[in-house]
Write a protein that holds these residues in place. Structure first.
Motif, short mmCIF file in Angstrom:
data_model
loop_
_atom_site.label_atom_id
_atom_site.label_comp_id
_atom_site.label_asym_id
_atom_site.label_seq_id
_atom_site.Cartn_x
_atom_site.Cartn_y
_atom_site.Cartn_z
N ASP A 116 0.84 -1.19 0.00
CA ASP A 116 0.00 0.00 0.00
C ASP A 116 0.89 1.25 0.00
OD1 ASP A 116 -2.82 1.17 0.58
OD2 ASP A 116 -1.53 2.11 2.07
N ASP A 117 0.46 2.30 -0.71
CA ASP A 117 1.34 3.47 -0.89
C ASP A 117 1.55 4.28 0.38
OD1 ASP A 117 -1.14 4.66 -0.68
OD2 ASP A 117 -1.11 5.61 -2.65
N LYS A 118 0.77 4.01 1.43
CA LYS A 118 0.99 4.71 2.70
C LYS A 118 1.98 3.98 3.60
CE LYS A 118 -3.39 7.24 3.00
NZ LYS A 118 -3.83 6.91 1.64
#
Length: 731
Positions: free
Chosen positions: A264-266
């Motif tokens: 996930d990009d976070k």
């Protein structure tokens, strides 16, 4: 809640004007950036952090609190900028002086199976050293730690415990700290079009007669997508290329599609129960994590940060809340939580190291003694294939249905495990006080797919410590072995297949013809095969005792009667930095044939996500004269996992008299001594692949935490197993 001023010790900012000249602009800059980053989320009112006010706080010895983050080239620290901004604002609002610095944080996944893994364990001690450097140089009083993954969490714990003990010995104020673990990263999913293509690969493997590849592919597809599962896919793909099921280009295409769908990009800490999340559980068990920030699915909000930082007011100036004292008071709690939650084998070293850095005489045998005081049940029903990963646990906590390690603590008590409820924590209270508030505390509050259990899956869990006639200590993660698999390897005779390093092992374990080649080269003597058959499967002895070699070998391998101890030596701290043997173990686990018959035994480590018959941390290591370096292919080991032993069997006695007689001292045999000397020269040459400045010379062995000798020698406090009051110095 306003912080009290620091009461003890010299204030160097009062005595020396240079700090008051240099640091106000760094504090103002940190707070200005925090306000800018938070934007409409900023809750600090009209900024009042003038250089004059910062000067006044430094002069008056207001608490100087370092926000310790990690490097953003690690997924766990991508969102540090948001958490550190919120923390800085709250520290200032409470009358403190916030500072920020970060440490390098190695990603073990990125470093797997390359030279970088030789720096992983060393990075823990390097982080400890760097943190102490900065805290001492700038005279900080406390810390808000953004806890990441891999070796960073226990590196920082070790540093702060060490510094707290040092500060108290100098008559300075105790060092206080609170830890805020990075949120849990949601696992990826395989894209639908890739699933279609993988199913076609499965069908092709079946059509070509490679059912084992097909079945291994299906097994691997059942896991949530993580960096660790990508390695399992890699092993299946490479074997599929070898058998011409797919091309190299198709392999690379699948690799690319899966890799970019993984994280996930976070960012965050990966959702498997590896070293990152095991550290989350352990540091919480040590009482160093405020429950408001323990298990989150996104970075903590301002309210959660405020609750965590406000509690620091209850810790400041109080020796009993210094980091070393909290670690010491909670070590049994931490070990039992680590065991009950099926934690990483890495933590067996890190727990020991933290106690030694805190000033205590403590070894792996103390951990074993705590384990033996009472059995720890398996209360953690974690699974990467059935929707019970750590992200799911974080969701249960965020929804108000679980309280994470408080719930596990509570259920351990309910299962008769004695926990130190009076031990203090960073909430400013004891566990006893924390558990008086019972909302969402019982595990039964989670109705669907619970991870923390009320009733144990098994009466035992955790990591066991092994002994043997050719080594002093080793560890095996019993919680990573389902009972049927434990039965497959327990009380069995296993042939040694020796490799001088991980590279050799990986190459062979990826060879789809490995078992066939062992047979063709007669690496295992027929008479020894017969005797191992008689021991491992006596009910099959009469049927197979007269079989020809090839038939005998094939049947033993197919039925799982044959056991192979894959020895990977020369991987210890001194020799090669003690890298993880995750990749070779993953190759075994992704191969249904090898999985039934192979264990790995090494003086290296394992990843926290490793499961199966993985035995590591063997001491003494090969380079230091350990018996593991004297073994040779064709030797027979007696695996006794439930009895916590592995012994080298006298093969001649086994063949001639069918007796299970153990070798008394393998180092006395001339051919083994010559073999070891040759291997030692190769280990010394290979050691030069690691940068000289990072080699782990002058350190203790794995049973003593792999800490610098001077830290070990100055740990003079006696740890008493039956008393909280263990601060007595050695005579």
């Amino acid at each position: 809640m306003l912080f009290p001023k620091i009461e003890k010790g010299i204030n160097p900012y009062s005595a020396n004007v240079q700090g008051k000249a240099n640091e106000p602009i760094t504090v103002a800059g940190l707070l200005d950036r925090a306000k800018q980053i938070l934007g409409p989320l900023y809750e600090g009112g009209v900024p009042d952090w003038t250089l004059e006010e910062i000067y006044n706080r430094l002069e008056s010895n207001a608490p100087r609190i370092a926000i310790i983050g990690g490097s953003t080239d690690h997924p766990a620290h991508i969102m540090d900028y948001l958490t550190s901004s919120r923390a800085a604002i709250r520290i200032w609002q409470n009358g403190g002086v916030p500072f920020y610095f970060s440490t390098p944080v190695m990603c073990d996944g990125t470093a797997q199976s390359n030279q970088g893994m030789s720096y992983s364990l060393q990075s823990r001690n390097a982080v400890a050293q760097m943190v102490v450097n900065q805290l001492e140089a700038h005279s900080y009083h406390g810390a808000f730690v953004i806890q990441g993954c891999d070796k960073q969490p226990l590196g920082v714990v070790s540093a702060l415990a060490h510094l707290d003990r040092l500060r108290k010995s100098r008559g300075d104020a105790p060092f206080f700290a609170t830890f805020a673990p990075a949120h849990v990263l949601q696992g990826g999913t395989i894209p639908e079009d890739v699933i279609v293509k993988l199913n076609k690969m499965y069908d092709k493997a079946v059509e070509m007669g490679h059912q084992d590849i097909a079945d291994d592919l299906k097994d691997t597809m059942s896991y949530i997508l993580q960096c660790s599962s990508n390695t399992a896919f890699q092993g299946v793909f490479e074997r599929a290329v070898d058998r011409k099921i797919i091309t190299k280009d198709e392999h690379k295409y699948f690799e690319m599609r899966l890799a970019v769908a993984t994280c996930d990009d976070k960012g965050g800490v990966c959702a498997f129960n590896g070293t990152g999340n095991s550290s989350r559980h352990l540091v919480a068990g040590l009482g160093l994590v405020h429950p408001a920030v323990e298990l989150l699915t996104q970075p903590p909000n301002q309210q959660q940060i405020n609750e965590t930082i406000d509690a620091l007011a209850l810790l400041i100036n109080k020796p009993e809340f210094g980091v070393a004292d909290i670690v010491h008071a909670n070590i049994k709690n931490a070990i039992r939580i680590h065991s009950a939650s099926g934690g990483s084998t890495n933590l067996m070293m890190h727990m020991v190291a933290a106690m030694i850095y805190a000033g205590y005489q403590f070894t792996l045998w103390d951990v074993e003694k705590i384990h033996k005081e009472q059995p720890i049940p398996d209360l953690f029903d974690y699974s990467l294939t059935e929707g019970r990963d750590i992200f799911s646990l974080a969701m249960q906590c965020c929804s108000g249905n679980s309280r994470g390690m408080e719930t596990l603590f509570f259920e351990l008590l309910n299962n008769g495990v004695e926990m130190d409820q009076d031990a203090l924590t960073v909430t400013g209270t004891s566990w006893l006080t924390r558990l008086k508030y019972t909302d969402s505390l019982p595990a039964k509050k989670v109705k669907e797919n619970p991870i923390i259990l009320t009733k144990p899956r098994r009466p035992f869990s955790g990591v066991d410590i092994l002994r043997g006639n050719f080594f002093e200590s080793a560890v095996v993660k019993i919680s990573g072995m389902p009972t049927p698999q434990l039965n497959q390897f327990d009380n069995k005779l296993a042939f040694v297949l020796y490799f001088e390093n991980e590279d050799q092992a990986n190459e062979s374990l990826l060879d789809s013809q490995l078992i066939e080649k062992i047979k063709e080269n007669y690496l295992f003597d027929r008479n020894k095969l017969i005797q191992t058959l008689k021991y491992n499967a006596p009910d099959r002895f009469e049927d197979l005792k007269d079989a020809a070699y090839n038939e005998l070998f094939d049947v033993l391998a197919k039925e799982g009667i044959l056991k192979i101890a894959v020895i990977i030596a020369g991987q210890g701290p001194v020799a090669f930095g003690m890298p993880e043997m995750f990749t070779p173990m993953q190759h075994i686990n992704a191969n249904r044939i090898l999985k039934r018959i192979c264990t790995i035994i090494s003086d290296g480590r394992y990843s926290g996500v490793t499961y199966g018959a993985a035995i590591g941390h063997m001491t003494p290591e090969s380079m230091e004269g350990g018996g593991i370096g004297y073994l040779k292919t064709g030797d027979i080991l007696h695996l006794q996992l439930r009895n916590k032993r592995i012994d080298l069997v006298n093969s001649d006695e086994l063949v001639n008299k069918s007796n299970l007689i153990y070798v008394e001292d393998l180092k006395l045999e001339k051919d083994r001594k010559e073999l070891y000397e040759d291997r030692l020269s190769k280990i010394k040459q290979r050691q030069k692949l690691v940068a000289a400045v990072n080699r782990m010379v002058g350190h203790t062995d794995a049973s003593r935490g792999v800490v610098p000798i001077q830290v070990f020698e100055e740990a003079e406090l006696i740890y008493k197993h039956n008393s909280h009051d263990s601060h007595a110095l050695l005579p």
